[in-house]
Scaffold this motif. Sequence first.
Motif, PDB file in Angstrom:
ATOM      1  N   GLN A 203     -22.732 -40.593  55.682  1.00 10.48           N
ATOM      2  CA  GLN A 203     -24.051 -40.509  55.057  1.00 10.48           C
ATOM      3  C   GLN A 203     -24.090 -39.380  54.028  1.00 10.48           C
ATOM      4  O   GLN A 203     -24.668 -39.524  52.940  1.00 10.48           O
ATOM      5  N   LEU A 204     -23.462 -38.272  54.358  1.00 11.28           N
ATOM      6  CA  LEU A 204     -23.407 -37.150  53.426  1.00 11.28           C
ATOM      7  C   LEU A 204     -22.603 -37.506  52.172  1.00 11.28           C
ATOM      8  O   LEU A 204     -22.994 -37.170  51.054  1.00 11.28           O
ATOM      9  N   ILE A 205     -21.483 -38.171  52.382  1.00 12.33           N
ATOM     10  CA  ILE A 205     -20.655 -38.569  51.234  1.00 12.33           C
ATOM     11  C   ILE A 205     -21.443 -39.477  50.296  1.00 12.33           C
ATOM     12  O   ILE A 205     -21.422 -39.312  49.069  1.00 12.33           O
ATOM     13  N   SER A 206     -22.140 -40.437  50.878  1.00 10.91           N
ATOM     14  CA  SER A 206     -22.933 -41.369  50.057  1.00 10.91           C
ATOM     15  C   SER A 206     -24.041 -40.636  49.312  1.00 10.91           C
ATOM     16  O   SER A 206     -24.349 -40.963  48.155  1.00 10.91           O
ATOM     17  N   ALA A 207     -24.654 -39.664  49.965  1.00 12.49           N
ATOM     18  CA  ALA A 207     -25.749 -38.932  49.329  1.00 12.49           C
ATOM     19  C   ALA A 207     -25.239 -37.952  48.282  1.00 12.49           C
ATOM     20  O   ALA A 207     -25.876 -37.749  47.238  1.00 12.49           O
ATOM     21  N   PHE A 208     -24.096 -37.334  48.538  1.00 11.53           N
ATOM     22  CA  PHE A 208     -23.550 -36.323  47.630  1.00 11.53           C
ATOM     23  C   PHE A 208     -22.941 -36.916  46.368  1.00 11.53           C
ATOM     24  O   PHE A 208     -23.019 -36.323  45.290  1.00 11.53           O
ATOM     25  N   HIS A 209     -22.314 -38.069  46.511  1.00 11.72           N
ATOM     26  CA  HIS A 209     -21.480 -38.586  45.416  1.00 11.72           C
ATOM     27  C   HIS A 209     -22.219 -38.704  44.089  1.00 11.72           C
ATOM     28  O   HIS A 209     -21.715 -38.193  43.055  1.00 11.72           O
ATOM     29  N   PRO A 210     -23.400 -39.333  44.049  1.00  5.89           N
ATOM     30  CA  PRO A 210     -24.081 -39.440  42.743  1.00  5.89           C
ATOM     31  C   PRO A 210     -24.446 -38.075  42.165  1.00  5.89           C
ATOM     32  O   PRO A 210     -24.324 -37.863  40.951  1.00  5.89           O
ATOM     33  N   ASP A 211     -24.885 -37.176  43.006  1.00  5.64           N
ATOM     34  CA  ASP A 211     -25.281 -35.857  42.522  1.00  5.64           C
ATOM     35  C   ASP A 211     -24.078 -35.077  42.005  1.00  5.64           C
ATOM     36  O   ASP A 211     -24.166 -34.391  40.977  1.00  5.64           O
ATOM     37  N   ILE A 212     -22.958 -35.164  42.723  1.00  5.37           N
ATOM     38  CA  ILE A 212     -21.762 -34.446  42.281  1.00  5.37           C
ATOM     39  C   ILE A 212     -21.205 -35.066  41.006  1.00  5.37           C
ATOM     40  O   ILE A 212     -20.747 -34.359  40.098  1.00  5.37           O
ATOM     41  N   GLU A 213     -21.261 -36.376  40.932  1.00 10.54           N
ATOM     42  CA  GLU A 213     -20.786 -37.049  39.712  1.00 10.54           C
ATOM     43  C   GLU A 213     -21.609 -36.606  38.504  1.00 10.54           C
ATOM     44  O   GLU A 213     -21.053 -36.303  37.431  1.00 10.54           O
ATOM     45  N   ALA A 214     -22.930 -36.534  38.710  1.00 11.11           N
ATOM     46  CA  ALA A 214     -23.797 -36.090  37.613  1.00 11.11           C
ATOM     47  C   ALA A 214     -23.553 -34.613  37.293  1.00 11.11           C
ATOM     48  O   ALA A 214     -23.528 -34.210  36.122  1.00 11.11           O
ATOM     49  N   ALA A 215     -23.338 -33.820  38.336  1.00  9.57           N
ATOM     50  CA  ALA A 215     -23.112 -32.389  38.123  1.00  9.57           C
ATOM     51  C   ALA A 215     -21.794 -32.141  37.402  1.00  9.57           C
ATOM     52  O   ALA A 215     -21.693 -31.241  36.563  1.00  9.57           O
ATOM     53  N   ILE A 216     -20.781 -32.936  37.719  1.00  7.49           N
ATOM     54  CA  ILE A 216     -19.478 -32.789  37.053  1.00  7.49           C
ATOM     55  C   ILE A 216     -19.617 -32.985  35.552  1.00  7.49           C
ATOM     56  O   ILE A 216     -19.048 -32.239  34.751  1.00  7.49           O
ATOM     57  N   ASP A 217     -20.392 -33.979  35.171  1.00  9.38           N
ATOM     58  CA  ASP A 217     -20.619 -34.214  33.737  1.00  9.38           C
ATOM     59  C   ASP A 217     -21.492 -33.111  33.137  1.00  9.38           C
ATOM     60  O   ASP A 217     -21.245 -32.652  32.013  1.00  9.38           O
ATOM     61  N   GLN A 218     -22.483 -32.674  33.909  1.00  8.41           N
ATOM     62  CA  GLN A 218     -23.422 -31.690  33.385  1.00  8.41           C
ATOM     63  C   GLN A 218     -22.770 -30.329  33.156  1.00  8.41           C
ATOM     64  O   GLN A 218     -23.045 -29.660  32.152  1.00  8.41           O
ATOM     65  N   VAL A 219     -21.905 -29.910  34.082  1.00  6.41           N
ATOM     66  CA  VAL A 219     -21.290 -28.579  33.944  1.00  6.41           C
ATOM     67  C   VAL A 219     -20.056 -28.603  33.050  1.00  6.41           C
ATOM     68  O   VAL A 219     -19.463 -27.565  32.772  1.00  6.41           O
ATOM     69  N   GLY A 220     -19.642 -29.777  32.610  1.00 12.42           N
ATOM     70  CA  GLY A 220     -18.513 -29.869  31.689  1.00 12.42           C
ATOM     71  C   GLY A 220     -17.175 -30.096  32.340  1.00 12.42           C
ATOM     72  O   GLY A 220     -16.136 -30.089  31.658  1.00 12.42           O
TER      73      GLY A 220
END
Length: 286
Positions: A203-220
């Motif tokens: 459940q954590l992996i599913s919840a984290f993945h979109p946010d981390i994917e977006a953060a990876i792009d956002q922070v460069g």
Amino acid sequence: MFTRIAGSVLVAGLLAAAAPAAHAQTKAKTTTTKKTTTTKTTTQTAAQKAAAAKAAAAKAAADKAAAAKAAATKAATTTPAPAPLTEAQASAGIKEALNKGIVKAVQFASEPDGFNLNDDIHIPTPPDLDIVKTTVGRLPGMNTLFTQLETQLNRAAEAAAPKAKDIFLNALTNISITDALTLVTSGQTDAATQFLRKSTQQQLISAFHPDIEAAIDQVGAGRAYATITNQYNKIPLMTPVNLSLADYTTQKAVDGLFILLANEEAKIRKNPAARTSDILKTVFGR
């Protein structure tokens, strides 16, 4: 004849005169001997009294110590054993321990450098990039890019961490009373954390993945990764690298949260100062 009588009289006179002196000398010697004997006897008596007093004091101290030990033993044997832990107490205790650990772990992971500067949960660049780093790391600017990428992966995990709190807290409601009693009495310092991991990891992996994917792009991090791999993939005969940074970082972020939670659980189990409520003292203070 006269001369003989006079000599006898003279001898008798001398003997008579010497007798008192001899008697006086003998008497004086006897008195001195008695006095010396009396002094010696007095000294011996004082030493004997001192030794007897010392022995009596040592015996009294030994008797007192023995009595104290006997009293302590009696108190220990007569102190009633604590009442058995009830299932309700176990449930309340394990849930409060986890709740406390969850709040601290998520708060710490969410802070700036919560992942980046913590050696226990710091996220390194993916192992798949090790060969890339060895190959293109000597090119101008590449080492800086690798350092930036690593920092950015940790920043992405820090940004996603707050989402774990509600997932964790909701999972606490699914801990049964029977499970709680088993977890409380377990000899493992992270038993409750591992139990929670089984029910929340996916459940954590599913919840984290979109946010981390977006953060990876956002922070460069995505741009840094693309620059590094593009340089590497241009090298002839090299197998192209195409790693999912989001998948890798998500799993590492989840792992890090459980490491922090396990540390908090261990503190409550092992350190009385960490038991900040009556229920924690009752459940884990045995």
